[in-house]
Design a protein around this motif. Structure first.
Motif, PDB file in Angstrom:
ATOM      1  N   ARG A   1       0.832  -1.208   0.000  1.00 11.62           N
ATOM      2  CA  ARG A   1       0.000   0.000   0.000  1.00 11.62           C
ATOM      3  C   ARG A   1       0.867   1.257   0.000  1.00 11.62           C
ATOM      4  O   ARG A   1       0.585   2.211  -0.729  1.00 11.62           O
ATOM      5  CB  ARG A   1      -0.942   0.010   1.211  1.00 11.62           C
ATOM      6  N   LYS A   2       1.932   1.258   0.796  1.00 13.80           N
ATOM      7  CA  LYS A   2       2.840   2.407   0.821  1.00 13.80           C
ATOM      8  C   LYS A   2       3.474   2.618  -0.550  1.00 13.80           C
ATOM      9  O   LYS A   2       3.576   3.744  -1.032  1.00 13.80           O
ATOM     10  CB  LYS A   2       3.931   2.213   1.877  1.00 13.80           C
ATOM     11  N   GLU A   3       3.904   1.525  -1.148  1.00 10.72           N
ATOM     12  CA  GLU A   3       4.522   1.609  -2.474  1.00 10.72           C
ATOM     13  C   GLU A   3       3.514   2.132  -3.497  1.00 10.72           C
ATOM     14  O   GLU A   3       3.835   3.004  -4.315  1.00 10.72           O
ATOM     15  CB  GLU A   3       5.040   0.230  -2.889  1.00 10.72           C
ATOM     16  N   GLN A   4       2.280   1.610  -3.427  1.00  8.66           N
ATOM     17  CA  GLN A   4       1.248   2.069  -4.361  1.00  8.66           C
ATOM     18  C   GLN A   4       0.922   3.536  -4.131  1.00  8.66           C
ATOM     19  O   GLN A   4       0.761   4.304  -5.085  1.00  8.66           O
ATOM     20  CB  GLN A   4      -0.022   1.218  -4.235  1.00  8.66           C
ATOM     21  N   ASN A   5       0.841   3.958  -2.875  1.00  4.21           N
ATOM     22  CA  ASN A   5       0.588   5.369  -2.571  1.00  4.21           C
ATOM     23  C   ASN A   5       1.701   6.258  -3.107  1.00  4.21           C
ATOM     24  O   ASN A   5       1.439   7.345  -3.638  1.00  4.21           O
ATOM     25  CB  ASN A   5       0.417   5.581  -1.064  1.00  4.21           C
ATOM     26  N   ALA A   6       2.945   5.795  -2.970  1.00  2.00           N
ATOM     27  CA  ALA A   6       4.072   6.571  -3.496  1.00  2.00           C
ATOM     28  C   ALA A   6       3.972   6.679  -5.017  1.00  2.00           C
ATOM     29  O   ALA A   6       4.203   7.759  -5.589  1.00  2.00           O
ATOM     30  CB  ALA A   6       5.391   5.938  -3.083  1.00  2.00           C
ATOM     31  N   LEU A   7       3.630   5.566  -5.677  1.00  2.00           N
ATOM     32  CA  LEU A   7       3.481   5.591  -7.138  1.00  2.00           C
ATOM     33  C   LEU A   7       2.326   6.506  -7.540  1.00  2.00           C
ATOM     34  O   LEU A   7       2.444   7.284  -8.505  1.00  2.00           O
ATOM     35  CB  LEU A   7       3.253   4.184  -7.681  1.00  2.00           C
ATOM     36  N   ASP A   8       1.217   6.428  -6.793  1.00  5.26           N
ATOM     37  CA  ASP A   8       0.074   7.296  -7.092  1.00  5.26           C
ATOM     38  C   ASP A   8       0.452   8.763  -6.900  1.00  5.26           C
ATOM     39  O   ASP A   8       0.056   9.630  -7.688  1.00  5.26           O
ATOM     40  CB  ASP A   8      -1.125   6.943  -6.212  1.00  5.26           C
ATOM     41  N   ASP A   9       1.216   9.047  -5.855  1.00  2.00           N
ATOM     42  CA  ASP A   9       1.645  10.416  -5.589  1.00  2.00           C
ATOM     43  C   ASP A   9       2.527  10.937  -6.718  1.00  2.00           C
ATOM     44  O   ASP A   9       2.348  12.061  -7.198  1.00  2.00           O
ATOM     45  CB  ASP A   9       2.385  10.477  -4.251  1.00  2.00           C
TER      46      ASP A   9
END
Length: 146
Positions: A124-132
């Motif tokens: 989730r953190k990785e996905q949030n970083a990618l989304d950001d």
């Protein structure tokens, strides 16, 4: 329970499992010895009776058998009693092993659940970083004049 305590708990449960396995093996060995003692006592009774019933034996053999018989029966009863006690010990050891195995497996399952939760948080953190990053790129491209 903090996840840092789980490895310690796993080691403890593993040790309990190994001790339970050792205790069961020892109890089973004692059970085999007790069974052999019963067989020996039974065989002694048979051998002494056959010797006393031999028609070529004199009266001294029969008298010796009649004096020995209560001793032989008592030895057989003691051996059977020990065999029963050890059989109960084997069953108790099996129960302890079952409980130790269940406790160990429960800790392993809990550790697996925690590991999966940590992996999900990381994803989730990785996905949030990618989304950001994607949002910033979009914002930057929208802000650029054409």
């Amino acid at each position: 329970m903090p996840s840092s305590a789980l490895p310690s708990l796993r080691r403890l449960r593993k040790q309990e499992l190994e001790e339970a396995q050792t205790m069961l093996a020892a109890a089973q060995a004692r059970a085999m010895i007790a069974a052999d003692a019963v067989k020996t006592a039974e065989q002694n009774l048979l051998n002494e009776r056959e010797a006393a019933m031999d028609f070529s034996a004199d009266d001294h053999v029969v008298e010796a058998y009649s004096r020995w018989l209560p001793v032989g029966r008592a030895a057989l009863e003691r051996a059977r009693g020990l065999e029963q006690d050890v059989a109960m010990e084997v069953e108790a050891s099996r129960t302890r092993l079952t409980l130790a195995r269940a406790a160990f497996e429960a800790v392993e399952k809990l550790m697996d659940i925690r590991r999966q939760e940590e992996e999900a948080v990381s994803r989730r953190k990785e996905q949030n970083a990618l989304d950001d990053i994607a949002g910033r790129v979009r914002s930057a491209s929208e802000a650029e004049p054409e």
